[in-house]
Design a protein around this motif. Structure first.
Motif, mmCIF file in Angstrom:
data_model
loop_
_atom_site.group_PDB
_atom_site.id
_atom_site.type_symbol
_atom_site.label_atom_id
_atom_site.label_comp_id
_atom_site.label_asym_id
_atom_site.label_seq_id
_atom_site.Cartn_x
_atom_site.Cartn_y
_atom_site.Cartn_z
ATOM 1 N N HIS A 55 0.835 -1.209 0.000
ATOM 2 C CA HIS A 55 0.000 0.000 0.000
ATOM 3 C C HIS A 55 0.868 1.256 0.000
ATOM 4 C CE1 HIS A 55 -3.667 2.375 0.964
ATOM 5 N NE2 HIS A 55 -2.773 3.171 1.520
ATOM 6 N N LEU A 56 1.871 1.286 0.853
ATOM 7 C CA LEU A 56 2.721 2.471 0.948
ATOM 8 C C LEU A 56 3.534 2.689 -0.322
ATOM 9 C CD1 LEU A 56 3.936 2.176 4.650
ATOM 10 C CD2 LEU A 56 2.284 3.797 3.710
ATOM 11 N N ASP A 59 1.160 4.660 -2.360
ATOM 12 C CA ASP A 59 0.618 5.889 -1.793
ATOM 13 C C ASP A 59 1.758 6.728 -1.214
ATOM 14 O OD1 ASP A 59 -0.760 7.897 -0.425
ATOM 15 O OD2 ASP A 59 -2.397 6.566 0.151
ATOM 16 N N GLN A 62 0.925 9.022 1.971
ATOM 17 C CA GLN A 62 0.940 8.380 3.282
ATOM 18 C C GLN A 62 2.355 7.980 3.676
ATOM 19 O OE1 GLN A 62 -2.470 5.403 3.250
ATOM 20 N NE2 GLN A 62 -2.933 6.624 5.066
ATOM 21 N N ALA A 65 3.801 11.025 5.078
ATOM 22 C CA ALA A 65 3.244 11.262 6.410
ATOM 23 C C ALA A 65 3.899 10.343 7.436
ATOM 24 C CB ALA A 65 1.736 11.041 6.391
ATOM 25 N N LEU A 66 4.169 9.109 7.046
ATOM 26 C CA LEU A 66 4.866 8.182 7.937
ATOM 27 C C LEU A 66 6.241 8.724 8.300
ATOM 28 C CD1 LEU A 66 5.302 5.374 9.315
ATOM 29 C CD2 LEU A 66 6.143 4.575 7.083
ATOM 30 N N ALA A 73 0.479 8.344 11.820
ATOM 31 C CA ALA A 73 -0.018 8.873 10.552
ATOM 32 C C ALA A 73 -0.638 7.802 9.670
ATOM 33 C CB ALA A 73 1.112 9.573 9.804
ATOM 34 N N ILE A 74 -0.314 6.527 9.925
ATOM 35 C CA ILE A 74 -0.868 5.442 9.098
ATOM 36 C C ILE A 74 -1.667 4.466 9.960
ATOM 37 C CG2 ILE A 74 0.949 5.611 7.356
ATOM 38 C CD1 ILE A 74 2.205 3.101 8.673
ATOM 39 N N ASP A 76 -4.734 3.994 10.271
ATOM 40 C CA ASP A 76 -5.850 3.351 9.576
ATOM 41 C C ASP A 76 -5.408 2.170 8.731
ATOM 42 O OD1 ASP A 76 -4.480 5.306 8.037
ATOM 43 O OD2 ASP A 76 -6.067 5.235 6.532
ATOM 44 N N LEU A 77 -4.114 2.050 8.459
ATOM 45 C CA LEU A 77 -3.598 0.928 7.659
ATOM 46 C C LEU A 77 -3.160 -0.251 8.516
ATOM 47 C CD1 LEU A 77 -1.344 2.874 5.123
ATOM 48 C CD2 LEU A 77 -3.736 2.203 4.854
#
Length: 262
Positions: A55-56, A59, A62, A65-66, A73-74, A76-77
């Motif tokens: 996913h990262l 994206d 994100q 943000a990490l 910051a992640i 929700d993942l």
């Protein structure tokens, strides 16, 4: 991948998130003190970790943000690896069959209790703990994704490519061209001495002159523009105004810098 061990204990149970998977220990005092260990498989954790990286990789926002804010910051993942509704490709029964319990019964109450405990501990944990239970810190996860990006590019060794370029320049055809023989010799010498990555000048090595430039005359400056734009009215006047305004702005910006330097 950095694996962490998290352990929580109360009067009756002790559970751990380990590299081998989620492990839950039942503590009994009767008829004599003993314990009962249930081991959930590690594969769901590895798969959840792999999906997180995939996913990262897709994206970049994100991922940024990490890197800037850490695991929160992640959050929700960071999904529970053993939750049935979050593992559609792995039926709960198949995952349970890979769990280990001393009673020997597939899908026994001990395994079900371990699954509930794992779910509850995951919900109560912080994003940093969840990330650690998946085997990562924010820094190591960021590095892993960047490594994946780097390997997928299939880039060549920059230094080796530069050496090959220098070798191509060192030919009679290039030597006959003015200036290019020196470039080939310089590249070859730098490669031989291992200085291809020699840093450039430091900030304190760069000098900036704040002395205003003295133009010969505005007429001399605008003359080429008049020739370039024949028949366009007001070229000389317009360019003269631009030069004057730019000069005043430059002087206004340079004055405090000049004063601080003196």
């Amino acid at each position: 991948m950095k694996k962490s061990v998290a352990s929580i204990r109360d009067e009756n149970i002790e559970f751990q998130w380990t590299a081998a998977g989620f492990r839950m220990t039942f503590l009994f005092q009767e008829p004599e003190p003993h314990h009962w260990v249930v081991q959930l498989p590690r594969e769901p954790i590895e798969e959840a970790s792999g999906r997180l990286i995939e996913h990262l990789k897709r994206d970049s926002l994100q991922l940024a943000a990490l890197g800037e804010h850490g695991g929160e910051a992640i959050s929700d993942l960071l999904r529970m690896p053993y939750a049935e509704e979050r593992e559609p490709q792995r039926p709960l029964s198949a995952m349970v069959s890979q769990s280990d319990c001393p009673c020997g019964q597939i899908g026994c109450n001990h395994i079900q209790e371990a699954l509930k405990t794992a779910e509850g501990s995951w919900r109560a944990a912080s994003a940093i703990d969840r990330l650690a239970w998946l085997g990562w810190t924010a820094e190591s996860l960021l590095d892993a994704v960047l490594d994946c990006w780097s390997s997928s590019l299939g880039g060549k060794d920059a230094e080796a490519e530069l050496k090959r370029f220098a070798a191509r320049l060192d030919t009679p055809a290039y030597r006959s061209k003015e200036g290019e023989a020196n470039l080939a010799e310089w590249l070859a010498e730098m490669a031989h001495n291992g200085h291809l990555h020699q840093p450039g000048p430091e900030l304190h090595d760069v000098e900036v002159s704040l002395t205003p430039l003295r133009l010969a005359s505005q007429a001399t400056v605008v003359q080429p523009w008049i020739k370039l734009l024949p028949g366009v009215p007001g070229v000389a006047e317009g360019l003269s105004l631009v030069i004057e305004q730019a000069s005043r702005n430059a002087e206004r910006l340079a004055k405090p810098l000049r004063a601080s330097k003196s």
